[in-house]
Design an enzyme around this catalytic site. Sequence first.
Site, PDB file in Angstrom:
ATOM      1  N   GLU A  39       1.709   3.394 -10.326  1.00  0.00           N
ATOM      2  CA  GLU A  39       1.337   4.506  -9.453  1.00  0.00           C
ATOM      3  C   GLU A  39       2.443   4.713  -8.423  1.00  0.00           C
ATOM      4  O   GLU A  39       2.637   3.882  -7.534  1.00  0.00           O
ATOM      5  CB  GLU A  39       0.010   4.205  -8.747  1.00  0.00           C
ATOM      6  CG  GLU A  39      -0.400   5.238  -7.709  1.00  0.00           C
ATOM      7  CD  GLU A  39      -1.559   4.777  -6.840  1.00  0.00           C
ATOM      8  OE1 GLU A  39      -1.611   5.171  -5.657  1.00  0.00           O
ATOM      9  OE2 GLU A  39      -2.412   4.002  -7.330  1.00  0.00           O
ATOM     10  N   THR A  67      -1.733   8.761  -3.314  1.00  0.00           N
ATOM     11  CA  THR A  67      -1.702   9.397  -2.001  1.00  0.00           C
ATOM     12  C   THR A  67      -1.671  10.916  -2.161  1.00  0.00           C
ATOM     13  O   THR A  67      -0.958  11.627  -1.453  1.00  0.00           O
ATOM     14  CB  THR A  67      -0.511   8.922  -1.141  1.00  0.00           C
ATOM     15  OG1 THR A  67      -0.339   7.510  -1.314  1.00  0.00           O
ATOM     16  CG2 THR A  67      -0.778   9.163   0.343  1.00  0.00           C
ATOM     17  N   LYS A 123     -11.671   4.308  -6.444  1.00  0.00           N
ATOM     18  CA  LYS A 123     -10.864   3.283  -5.794  1.00  0.00           C
ATOM     19  C   LYS A 123     -11.497   2.906  -4.459  1.00  0.00           C
ATOM     20  O   LYS A 123     -11.627   3.751  -3.569  1.00  0.00           O
ATOM     21  CB  LYS A 123      -9.442   3.805  -5.565  1.00  0.00           C
ATOM     22  CG  LYS A 123      -8.513   2.793  -4.903  1.00  0.00           C
ATOM     23  CD  LYS A 123      -7.139   3.384  -4.630  1.00  0.00           C
ATOM     24  CE  LYS A 123      -7.178   4.344  -3.454  1.00  0.00           C
ATOM     25  NZ  LYS A 123      -5.819   4.793  -3.074  1.00  0.00           N
TER      26      LYS A 123
END
Length: 204
Positions: A39, A67, A123
């Site tokens: 990621e 993000t 998450k």
Amino acid sequence: MTLDTLAADRVIAVVRAPAIPDAAALCSALAAGGIRWVEFTFTTPDLTTHLRRAVAAGTGCRIGVGTVLTAGQAEAAVAAGAQYLVTPGVRGEVAAAPVPVVLGALTPSEVAEAVDLGAAAVKIFPARAFGPAYFKDLRGPYPDAPLLASGGVTADNAADFLAAGALAVCAGSEVVPPAVVAAADWAEVTRRARGFTAAVAALR
């Protein structure tokens, strides 16, 4: 995102670095150490350029972008080849992206909202705030929700999060320290990745 594949691999490397000399080499180094989910994040300058290079190299890694806060960022990441997106919190405008989306959450209400928005996984961030026992507690009302542990996960506690019900864990600076990435020390990245994956191997 194929959840059964993620459940088998169990680790996502989250790269936050002020500079990435060679994103493809970084992915290859992680794969050599047993981590095949990577990621990149929008906190890295010139993210889409790095993403395109990593995807084009065909390293065998599943490459996503984290993000992600806005629909515009989601569109840019997908256009650059992102295979999945990750948000730090519940972001409805990102959930509509045409690739699998992992929505960030912390509270039970946020987990429910993320599931309702169709998140491929949820998450839990920051995981260290409540520890592995929190995942066991969430399994009560949400037995089928695929939960990822992110934030403060280390080789010492990763297995505990997995044993408590996390589908996978996110490895950050312990595996990809910004200084090591900036120095292009790919052998060190592989060494760190190998050590992290060995810590969770007993639960595979």
